[in-house]
Design a protein around this motif. Structure first.
Motif, PDB file in Angstrom:
ATOM      1  N   GLN A 102      27.485 -96.404   6.330  1.00  0.00           N
ATOM      2  CA  GLN A 102      28.639 -95.632   6.810  1.00  0.00           C
ATOM      3  C   GLN A 102      28.723 -94.285   6.104  1.00  0.00           C
ATOM      4  N   LEU A 103      28.440 -94.269   4.798  1.00  0.00           N
ATOM      5  CA  LEU A 103      28.512 -93.037   4.020  1.00  0.00           C
ATOM      6  C   LEU A 103      27.314 -92.122   4.262  1.00  0.00           C
ATOM      7  N   LEU A 104      26.162 -92.733   4.619  1.00  0.00           N
ATOM      8  CA  LEU A 104      24.920 -91.972   4.787  1.00  0.00           C
ATOM      9  C   LEU A 104      24.304 -92.269   6.157  1.00  0.00           C
ATOM     10  N   ILE A 115      27.928 -90.993  -3.701  1.00  0.00           N
ATOM     11  CA  ILE A 115      26.577 -91.045  -3.137  1.00  0.00           C
ATOM     12  C   ILE A 115      26.500 -90.366  -1.771  1.00  0.00           C
ATOM     13  N   LYS A 116      27.565 -89.724  -1.344  1.00  0.00           N
ATOM     14  CA  LYS A 116      27.617 -89.158   0.002  1.00  0.00           C
ATOM     15  C   LYS A 116      26.580 -88.071   0.245  1.00  0.00           C
ATOM     16  N   SER A 117      26.094 -87.469  -0.826  1.00  0.00           N
ATOM     17  CA  SER A 117      25.128 -86.377  -0.665  1.00  0.00           C
ATOM     18  C   SER A 117      23.679 -86.851  -0.763  1.00  0.00           C
ATOM     19  N   PHE A 118      23.457 -88.151  -0.964  1.00  0.00           N
ATOM     20  CA  PHE A 118      22.099 -88.663  -1.114  1.00  0.00           C
ATOM     21  C   PHE A 118      21.374 -88.605   0.223  1.00  0.00           C
ATOM     22  N   ASN A 119      20.054 -88.391   0.169  1.00  0.00           N
ATOM     23  CA  ASN A 119      19.310 -88.284   1.424  1.00  0.00           C
ATOM     24  C   ASN A 119      18.156 -89.285   1.531  1.00  0.00           C
ATOM     25  N   GLU A 120      18.116 -90.268   0.630  1.00  0.00           N
ATOM     26  CA  GLU A 120      17.100 -91.323   0.734  1.00  0.00           C
ATOM     27  C   GLU A 120      17.631 -92.595   0.081  1.00  0.00           C
ATOM     28  N   VAL A 121      17.423 -93.715   0.760  1.00  0.00           N
ATOM     29  CA  VAL A 121      17.781 -95.024   0.208  1.00  0.00           C
ATOM     30  C   VAL A 121      16.519 -95.884   0.174  1.00  0.00           C
ATOM     31  N   ILE A 122      16.247 -96.471  -0.977  1.00  0.00           N
ATOM     32  CA  ILE A 122      15.081 -97.348  -1.121  1.00  0.00           C
ATOM     33  C   ILE A 122      15.572 -98.724  -1.578  1.00  0.00           C
ATOM     34  N   ILE A 123      15.319 -99.737  -0.752  1.00  0.00           N
ATOM     35  CA  ILE A 123      15.706-101.113  -1.081  1.00  0.00           C
ATOM     36  C   ILE A 123      14.491-101.833  -1.632  1.00  0.00           C
ATOM     37  N   LEU A 124      14.604-102.315  -2.855  1.00  0.00           N
ATOM     38  CA  LEU A 124      13.491-103.018  -3.494  1.00  0.00           C
ATOM     39  C   LEU A 124      13.875-104.464  -3.800  1.00  0.00           C
ATOM     40  N   GLY A 125      13.243-105.387  -3.066  1.00  0.00           N
ATOM     41  CA  GLY A 125      13.384-106.801  -3.386  1.00  0.00           C
ATOM     42  C   GLY A 125      14.694-107.439  -2.993  1.00  0.00           C
ATOM     43  N   HIS A 126      15.402-106.872  -2.035  1.00  0.00           N
ATOM     44  CA  HIS A 126      16.651-107.497  -1.577  1.00  0.00           C
ATOM     45  C   HIS A 126      16.413-108.157  -0.222  1.00  0.00           C
ATOM     46  N   SER A 127      16.939-109.352  -0.068  1.00  0.00           N
ATOM     47  CA  SER A 127      16.704-110.136   1.152  1.00  0.00           C
ATOM     48  C   SER A 127      17.629-109.752   2.299  1.00  0.00           C
ATOM     49  N   LEU A 128      18.576-108.842   2.053  1.00  0.00           N
ATOM     50  CA  LEU A 128      19.577-108.454   3.064  1.00  0.00           C
ATOM     51  C   LEU A 128      20.340-109.665   3.577  1.00  0.00           C
ATOM     52  N   GLY A 129      20.660-110.592   2.648  1.00  0.00           N
ATOM     53  CA  GLY A 129      21.419-111.776   3.016  1.00  0.00           C
ATOM     54  C   GLY A 129      22.818-111.418   3.482  1.00  0.00           C
ATOM     55  N   GLU A 130      23.370-112.229   4.356  1.00  0.00           N
ATOM     56  CA  GLU A 130      24.645-111.933   5.011  1.00  0.00           C
ATOM     57  C   GLU A 130      25.780-111.698   4.023  1.00  0.00           C
ATOM     58  N   VAL A 131      25.787-112.429   2.915  1.00  0.00           N
ATOM     59  CA  VAL A 131      26.886-112.300   1.959  1.00  0.00           C
ATOM     60  C   VAL A 131      26.981-110.884   1.398  1.00  0.00           C
ATOM     61  N   ASP A 132      25.872-110.137   1.412  1.00  0.00           N
ATOM     62  CA  ASP A 132      25.859-108.774   0.869  1.00  0.00           C
ATOM     63  C   ASP A 132      25.887-107.687   1.937  1.00  0.00           C
ATOM     64  N   TRP A 133      26.023-108.045   3.194  1.00  0.00           N
ATOM     65  CA  TRP A 133      26.070-107.037   4.261  1.00  0.00           C
ATOM     66  C   TRP A 133      27.170-105.996   4.055  1.00  0.00           C
ATOM     67  N   PRO A 134      28.364-106.373   3.575  1.00  0.00           N
ATOM     68  CA  PRO A 134      29.406-105.341   3.421  1.00  0.00           C
ATOM     69  C   PRO A 134      28.969-104.160   2.565  1.00  0.00           C
ATOM     70  N   TYR A 135      28.158-104.409   1.530  1.00  0.00           N
ATOM     71  CA  TYR A 135      27.708-103.316   0.669  1.00  0.00           C
ATOM     72  C   TYR A 135      26.764-102.373   1.427  1.00  0.00           C
ATOM     73  N   PHE A 136      25.824-102.959   2.156  1.00  0.00           N
ATOM     74  CA  PHE A 136      24.856-102.145   2.890  1.00  0.00           C
ATOM     75  C   PHE A 136      25.528-101.391   4.032  1.00  0.00           C
ATOM     76  N   LYS A 137      26.495-102.023   4.667  1.00  0.00           N
ATOM     77  CA  LYS A 137      27.225-101.341   5.731  1.00  0.00           C
ATOM     78  C   LYS A 137      28.013-100.159   5.178  1.00  0.00           C
ATOM     79  N   LYS A 138      28.529-100.318   3.974  1.00  0.00           N
ATOM     80  CA  LYS A 138      29.254 -99.222   3.336  1.00  0.00           C
ATOM     81  C   LYS A 138      28.318 -98.042   3.075  1.00  0.00           C
ATOM     82  N   VAL A 139      27.117 -98.330   2.560  1.00  0.00           N
ATOM     83  CA  VAL A 139      26.147 -97.258   2.314  1.00  0.00           C
ATOM     84  C   VAL A 139      25.751 -96.592   3.619  1.00  0.00           C
TER      85      VAL A 139
END
Length: 297
Positions: free
Chosen positions: A254-256, A228-252
């Motif tokens: 970091q890559l973008l 996904i390193k070449s992607f130029n838009e991220v759209i989050i639909l219906g996610h609460s950004l809860g702390e347990v899932d922060w590692p995934y979003f931080k990874k994205v």
């Protein structure tokens, strides 16, 4: 423009699924009353005004091992008939009970997801861009069935309900109990072990068995994230950004690092909280964030 969608439970709610934790609680009450009683006894679950669970996954971290231990430990060490073998028997009984508890929670959760159905009257569907990729935090096949998204475009980050080759992944994000077990030796080198230490440690196991290991999940899906390193838009639909899932979003992030983000919200309070979390906890620049509503897509 290549878009990455990140899909959370709010997306399924928008599409008519009853996937709130309160709905799961009702399902457990109706179908697994014994399990419901155990959960109420052994966890400190937060509830809404109808006394229904509101934060099931995070609250799995509140496991009260002392309550389970107290229910099973009827040993009187001061009794003339006491035998040390009773302690070993207690440890075995606890091991069996906690395995049943963990299995029952996982089985009930999967059954609930599998029985979910769309209501007879569907809401209007959101507009999804073609030639996009998806990281789906939901276990349902909403994207495939309602939006005709090819499964090859979807990463079910916590696995999928009707895929019986894998276990559904859910749980809390705490790595250590608030009141962890004592070290084997005290500061003077003397043993902290008591007659019931092994039984206590066995009773603590559900806390650790119900951790969502985000690092391991990221590692097992490293190829997908590399792509996904070449992607130029991220759209989050219906996610609460809860702390347990922060590692995934931080990874994205970091890559973008220079990518634009669109984040959906439901209420004005949620809008403020989500944007604050995105900036302060995930490291996304304010000028890269656009707050949207799903029905505005």
């Amino acid at each position: 423009m290549h878009t990455l969608y990140i899909i959370g439970n709010g997306f399924d709610l928008f599409n008519g699924f009853k996937t709130r934790y309160a709905d799961f609680h009702n399902f457990v009450i109706q179908n697994f009353p014994d399990l419901e009683n155990k959960i109420e006894n052994y966890f400190l679950f937060g509830t809404d005004d109808k006394y229904l669970w509101k934060n099931f996954e995070n609250d799995l971290a509140t496991f009260q091992y002392e309550n389970l231990l107290g229910d099973l430990n009827n040993i009187d060490v001061h009794s003339e008939s006491f035998k040390p073998s009773e302690v070993f028997g207690l440890e075995d009984e606890i091991n069996e009970e906690v395995e049943h508890l963990i299995d029952d929670i996982k089985d009930a959760f999967r059954e609930w997801i599998e029985e979910l159905e769309l209501p007879a009257k569907k809401k209007g569907l959101a507009k999804i861009k073609e030639d996009a990729n998806f990281i789906n935090f939901n276990y349902t096949d909403t994207l495939e069935v309602l939006y005709s998204v090819p499964i090859s475009k979807i990463l079910y980050i916590h696995n999928k309900a009707n895929d019986y080759t894998s276990e559904l992944i859910f749980g809390h994000g705490m790595l250590q109990e608030k009141d962890p077990a004592k070290e084997e030796l005290d500061e003077f080198g003397d043993s902290n072990k008591t007659l019931f230490t092994d039984s206590e440690n066995a009773a603590r196991y559900p806390f650790y068995a119900l951790i969502k290991n985000s690092a391991s999940i990221l590692d097992s899906n490293s190829t997908y994230f590399d792509n996904i390193k070449s992607f130029n838009e991220v759209i989050i639909l219906g996610h609460s950004l809860g702390e347990v899932d922060w590692p995934y979003f931080k990874k994205v992030q970091q890559l973008l690092p220079d990518t634009n983000w669109k984040i959906s919200y439901y209420s004005q309070d949620e809008k403020l909280n989500l944007k604050s979390t995105a900036i302060e906890m995930l490291g996304i620049n304010d000028d890269k964030i656009q707050m949207i509503r799903i029905d505005e897509l």
